[in-house]
Design a protein around this motif. Sequence first.
Motif, PDB file in Angstrom:
ATOM      1  N   UNK A 285     -59.832  56.432 -75.907  1.00 19.84           N
ATOM      2  CA  UNK A 285     -60.829  56.382 -76.972  1.00 19.84           C
ATOM      3  C   UNK A 285     -62.229  56.607 -76.413  1.00 19.84           C
ATOM      4  N   UNK A 286     -62.531  55.993 -75.287  1.00 14.88           N
ATOM      5  CA  UNK A 286     -63.834  56.192 -74.657  1.00 14.88           C
ATOM      6  C   UNK A 286     -64.039  57.661 -74.298  1.00 14.88           C
ATOM      7  N   UNK A 287     -62.987  58.323 -73.833  1.00 15.81           N
ATOM      8  CA  UNK A 287     -63.082  59.743 -73.481  1.00 15.81           C
ATOM      9  C   UNK A 287     -63.406  60.592 -74.703  1.00 15.81           C
ATOM     10  N   UNK A 288     -62.886  60.203 -75.867  1.00 20.57           N
ATOM     11  CA  UNK A 288     -63.202  60.933 -77.102  1.00 20.57           C
ATOM     12  C   UNK A 288     -64.688  60.812 -77.426  1.00 20.57           C
ATOM     13  N   UNK A 289     -65.272  59.658 -77.197  1.00 21.92           N
ATOM     14  CA  UNK A 289     -66.724  59.481 -77.412  1.00 21.92           C
ATOM     15  C   UNK A 289     -67.518  60.310 -76.409  1.00 21.92           C
ATOM     16  N   UNK A 290     -67.125  60.230 -75.152  1.00 20.09           N
ATOM     17  CA  UNK A 290     -67.865  60.942 -74.108  1.00 20.09           C
ATOM     18  C   UNK A 290     -67.799  62.455 -74.290  1.00 20.09           C
ATOM     19  N   UNK A 291     -66.707  62.924 -74.909  1.00 27.71           N
ATOM     20  CA  UNK A 291     -66.557  64.353 -75.163  1.00 27.71           C
ATOM     21  C   UNK A 291     -67.235  64.778 -76.461  1.00 27.71           C
ATOM     22  N   UNK A 292     -67.786  63.824 -77.192  1.00 26.85           N
ATOM     23  CA  UNK A 292     -68.484  64.140 -78.438  1.00 26.85           C
ATOM     24  C   UNK A 292     -67.573  64.351 -79.625  1.00 26.85           C
ATOM     25  N   UNK A 294     -65.761  61.790 -81.124  1.00 27.80           N
ATOM     26  CA  UNK A 294     -65.690  60.585 -81.955  1.00 27.80           C
ATOM     27  C   UNK A 294     -66.991  59.804 -81.789  1.00 27.80           C
ATOM     28  N   UNK A 295     -67.548  59.253 -82.868  1.00 25.20           N
ATOM     29  CA  UNK A 295     -68.820  58.535 -82.778  1.00 25.20           C
ATOM     30  C   UNK A 295     -68.673  57.173 -82.116  1.00 25.20           C
ATOM     31  N   UNK A 296     -69.779  56.655 -81.639  1.00 21.69           N
ATOM     32  CA  UNK A 296     -69.777  55.395 -80.901  1.00 21.69           C
ATOM     33  C   UNK A 296     -69.293  54.232 -81.756  1.00 21.69           C
ATOM     34  N   UNK A 297     -69.704  54.194 -83.020  1.00 19.10           N
ATOM     35  CA  UNK A 297     -69.298  53.049 -83.848  1.00 19.10           C
ATOM     36  C   UNK A 297     -67.778  52.984 -84.014  1.00 19.10           C
ATOM     37  N   UNK A 298     -67.116  54.144 -84.103  1.00 21.49           N
ATOM     38  CA  UNK A 298     -65.655  54.162 -84.240  1.00 21.49           C
ATOM     39  C   UNK A 298     -64.984  53.725 -82.950  1.00 21.49           C
ATOM     40  N   UNK A 299     -65.440  54.273 -81.839  1.00 25.39           N
ATOM     41  CA  UNK A 299     -64.819  53.993 -80.549  1.00 25.39           C
ATOM     42  C   UNK A 299     -65.076  52.545 -80.137  1.00 25.39           C
ATOM     43  N   UNK A 300     -66.297  52.078 -80.326  1.00 30.52           N
ATOM     44  CA  UNK A 300     -66.593  50.673 -79.985  1.00 30.52           C
ATOM     45  C   UNK A 300     -65.755  49.728 -80.825  1.00 30.52           C
ATOM     46  N   UNK A 301     -65.610  50.008 -82.119  1.00 34.48           N
ATOM     47  CA  UNK A 301     -64.811  49.159 -82.985  1.00 34.48           C
ATOM     48  C   UNK A 301     -63.353  49.121 -82.574  1.00 34.48           C
ATOM     49  N   UNK A 302     -62.819  50.265 -82.164  1.00 35.39           N
ATOM     50  CA  UNK A 302     -61.432  50.337 -81.729  1.00 35.39           C
ATOM     51  C   UNK A 302     -61.229  49.569 -80.423  1.00 35.39           C
ATOM     52  N   UNK A 303     -62.130  49.789 -79.476  1.00 34.74           N
ATOM     53  CA  UNK A 303     -62.017  49.102 -78.185  1.00 34.74           C
ATOM     54  C   UNK A 303     -62.192  47.596 -78.357  1.00 34.74           C
ATOM     55  N   UNK A 304     -63.090  47.189 -79.257  1.00 36.13           N
ATOM     56  CA  UNK A 304     -63.315  45.749 -79.491  1.00 36.13           C
ATOM     57  C   UNK A 304     -62.048  45.075 -79.990  1.00 36.13           C
ATOM     58  N   UNK A 305     -61.290  45.760 -80.828  1.00 31.34           N
ATOM     59  CA  UNK A 305     -60.055  45.172 -81.335  1.00 31.34           C
ATOM     60  C   UNK A 305     -59.047  44.909 -80.221  1.00 31.34           C
TER      61      UNK A 305
END
Length: 510
Positions: A285-292, A294-305
Amino acid sequence: MTRRLILILGDQLSRQISSLKGAEKAQDVILMAEVAAEAGYADHHKQKLALVFAAMRHHAGELRDAGWRVDYRELREDVPDLRTAVAEAIRAHDPETLVVTEPGEYRLWDEMQGWEEALNLPVMIREDERFLCAHQDFADWADGRKILLMEHFYREMRKRTGLLMDGDKPEGGKWNYDAENRKPARDDLFLPAPPEGADDDITREVLAMVEDRFPDHFGRLRPFRWQVTRKGAEAARDRFMTDALPDFGRYQDAMLTDKPWMYHSVLAAYLNIGLLEPLDLCARAEAEYQAGRAPLNAVEGFIRQIIGWREYIRGIYWLKMPDYAEVNELGADRPLPDFYWTGETEMHCLAQAIGQTIETAYAHHIQRLMITGTYAMLIGADPQQLHRWYLGVYADAYEWVELPNTIGMSQHADGGLLATKPYAASASYIDRMSDYCGDCVYDPKARTGEGACPWNALYWDFIARHEKRFGENHRMRMMVASWHRKSAKDQQALRKAAAAHVKSLTPYRG
């Protein structure tokens, strides 16, 4: 001579499971067993049973293909529980010791404490290293804290894992983007395709077995939309990352009629059974954010869970058990209504959440927390009965994750250990976050009278019943004050309407 008998449980289908560490294929035997006690201790959804049994059988095949000796025991009436299965395997293989990774549920862990004496064999119970926070680490974090806030724990886990970190600061400057993740959804959204189900000889055989052996268990067995192999779970993971993660954040609290999946990952069942690994999911998921992508709010929310809530809930479970299972600070004792088993109710929100659970063994976290959970709390339902219901009906439910979520977060039965306020809501919340009210016979804006949504009277009755407790809660004082500002006539009407609704319910008799 077998050196070690290695017992792998049905939710430990991981290549990295700790019981296999140091094992040798030439000298050790792996035992996997389907037993009636584990299948029947709760009213498990038929699809959950099929998922576990089919995944176990596929995992056994994967282990054999990798060169392991596997003693796999299919369900038999004369082998009622795990200890009996282990005793049979000990007689067959004459091992020097039994090795097992700790179970995820306290009842089985407690039972295993007597196995060494009962089996007359050394028993080594290893910690489950699939989790990122060890028991002692969580106990050390909790020690001396008056309030065990998940947010504080989550920040420590971010620092420990390095996920979404910019040096010693959080990526984007904030730890939590939940405020951006509460948008209601339109019914014209382009939603990802529903999950696909496994269709192979083993799965078909298991489906037939479950239908034959467990005909009276909760739920419908088909269509079966679950993957039962590591390859299938990884494909589901990849589809989520590509098709749903970008919009997961903003719509993760939203609900739409006949749209059970929305943008949710539906990966928890695979994660909890061992087919997926938590850190791998977070890294992808973090890689999807770093590659542009997926947005930060989606990735942070997923990782937080995953590294936040999932690890925190497990920590609470093992820190507070066994007493935590029986707490009931609000003194709730009403039986659940029978529609929790049938889905037959005129309240459209509940019919949707329960109906899709019957069909799919799935509901997303807001449907669980704010629909089935909140309603149960408002009517004063017995939290232990609700816990047993949740434990049975969802494919991803195991007690270590489900019980604290139900007792603590959903029902506030622990008095506020997990949640600083109860998740109570009236119809206005459901109307704002879903389209359910538009298809309902009840008016979400009406509090009393003909056609008024029962949630409204139930909400204020709940506040009134617990006004002394909530009046001392800084997050609930305003609602208690609002109750006191109502006229005596309005208060009486609301409580009368709530009592009439509760009286109309048919309790479940089992």
